[in-house]
Enzyme design. Structure first.
Site, short mmCIF file in Angstrom:
data_model
loop_
_atom_site.label_atom_id
_atom_site.label_comp_id
_atom_site.label_asym_id
_atom_site.label_seq_id
_atom_site.Cartn_x
_atom_site.Cartn_y
_atom_site.Cartn_z
N SER A 131 0.82 -1.22 0.00
CA SER A 131 0.00 0.00 0.00
C SER A 131 0.85 1.26 0.00
O SER A 131 1.93 1.30 0.60
CB SER A 131 -0.90 0.00 1.24
OG SER A 131 -1.51 1.26 1.45
N GLU A 133 0.20 3.69 1.72
CA GLU A 133 0.24 4.14 3.11
C GLU A 133 1.57 3.82 3.76
O GLU A 133 1.91 4.39 4.80
CB GLU A 133 -0.91 3.52 3.91
CG GLU A 133 -2.28 4.09 3.58
CD GLU A 133 -2.48 5.51 4.10
OE1 GLU A 133 -1.90 5.85 5.15
OE2 GLU A 133 -3.23 6.28 3.46
N TYR A 154 -2.07 0.54 10.29
CA TYR A 154 -2.26 -0.14 9.01
C TYR A 154 -1.01 -0.04 8.15
O TYR A 154 -0.52 -1.04 7.61
CB TYR A 154 -3.46 0.46 8.27
CG TYR A 154 -3.57 0.00 6.83
CD1 TYR A 154 -4.06 -1.27 6.53
CD2 TYR A 154 -3.20 0.83 5.78
CE1 TYR A 154 -4.17 -1.70 5.20
CE2 TYR A 154 -3.30 0.41 4.46
CZ TYR A 154 -3.78 -0.86 4.19
OH TYR A 154 -3.87 -1.28 2.88
#
Length: 356
Positions: A131, A133, A154
């Site tokens: 990801s 992120e 996360y």
């Protein structure tokens, strides 16, 4: 010989599009889903055929990323040619509320799968859904060599999953790839994710079913693409001669406020009359600016995105307007048609040539 693919997270946005794509290419598709007291297969109901029927090519198996023994059992029995690990606790804001669970499922779930493959001794190709992120506070644009600086449980769990995937590739000579996907959206996006929250709210306001939309940080900038296109990249990544890691995005970044403006504007509404800021939706630590450098994907995968930001908003708006019982403007539908994407039962089905 028919290829077998195993998808974790098959009932999610990406999993459903990937299942369609692989079925269109003649694969036998197996999906892992969690046992739940409610039906959670609405994204794949239109492609699922009872496995007892002749010619069935899609099969669902109960399993959980916290259960190593069951994952090993599924992988050993199916012996898939390709594994697409898409399953995770994937809501960033929620990961602050349940950090331990997020680490267990999103992080350790990956090593459980990899270890199941290693212990089974089967030769398979493994795709890890990484990801953007993971980049967090790293300066944009971000590519395959940008240092990770995650800003949420996360993102941290995804960094662990990324590096354990690399470690298994290097330690055991396994075909393991990371696809570092930037934000990708569609009408199948979960209703609690900000883009779908926005388009759904606009449709409900238009229908007189909702009065206000409460959001958090409007200034956060993201590289938003169209999920079916990104799913095609997942398949392309795993078809390469050698395993490697790739950043996938659009090369454009837009703020949450820009998404809001486009969605309300598409329906002739002034967002300032309806949008309210609620601090509850702020993250304890924010990711301010994500922007993908997709030079490698363009060169190696021969891929570039076709659906632009404003087109994405229109596609999602037409879908949610239709879902509240109103007739959409149709600009999103026209884009789908132009891009070779068919509309079926309020769900878009990506049509990909099986000749690739």
């Amino acid at each position: 010989m028919t290829k077998k693919a195993l998808i974790t997270g098959v009932t999610g946005q990406d999993g459903s599009y990937l299942a369609e794509l692989l079925l269109s290419k003649g694969y036998e598709v197996h999906g892992i889903r969690r046992r739940a007291s409610t039906f959670n297969t609405h994204r794949i109901d239109h492609i699922y055929v009872d496995p007892h029927e002749r010619g069935a090519k899609m099969f669902l198996h109960f399993g959980d990323l916290s259960d190593a023994s069951q994952l090993t059992h599924i992988i050993y029995n199916i012996q898939p040619d390709e594994i697409y690990h898409l399953g995770a606790q994937s809501h960033v804001r929620t990961s602050f509320e349940i950090p331990e669970y997020t680490g267990d499922i999103t992080g350790l779930g990956t090593v459980r799968l990899l270890e199941a493959v290693r212990r089974s001794g089967i030769k398979t190709r493994f795709y890890q859904a990484s990801s953007s992120e993971m980049f967090g506070a790293s300066s944009p644009p971000q590519n395959e060599t940008t240092p990770f600086y995650p800003r949420s449980p996360y993102g941290i769990a995804k960094v662990y999953a990324y590096w354990i995937a690399v470690n298994y590739r290097e330690s055991y000579n396994m075909f393991v790839c990371n696809g570092i996907l930037f934000n990708h959206e569609s009408p199948r996006r979960g209703e609690t994710f900000v883009t779908r929250k926005i388009t759904r709210a606009v449709a409900h306001i238009l229908a007189g079913k909702q009065e206000k939309l409460y959001l958090g940080n409007l200034k956060a900038k993201r590289d938003w693409g169209f999920a079916p296109e990104f799913v095609e990249c997942q398949w392309r990544i795993i078809q390469q001669d050698s395993p490697d890691d790739y950043v996938i995005g659009t090369g454009e970044s837009h703020s949450v406020e820009e998404f809001v403006v486009e969605a309300f504007g598409y329906c002739g509404l002034d967002y300032k009359k309806y949008v309210k800021i609620d601090p509850v939706y702020y993250r304890p630590t924010e990711v301010d600016y994500l922007l993908a450098d997709i030079s490698k994907a363009k060169k190696v995968l021969n891929w570039s995105p076709k659906v632009a930001f404003k087109e994405l908003v229109k596609i999602m708006m037409d879908s949610d307007i239709r879902l509240v019982g109103l007739e959409p403007k149709g600009e999103g539908d026209a884009i789908l048609k132009e891009k070779g994407i068919n509309w079926t039962k309020n769900i878009i089905q990506y049509q990909v040539s099986s000749k690739e």
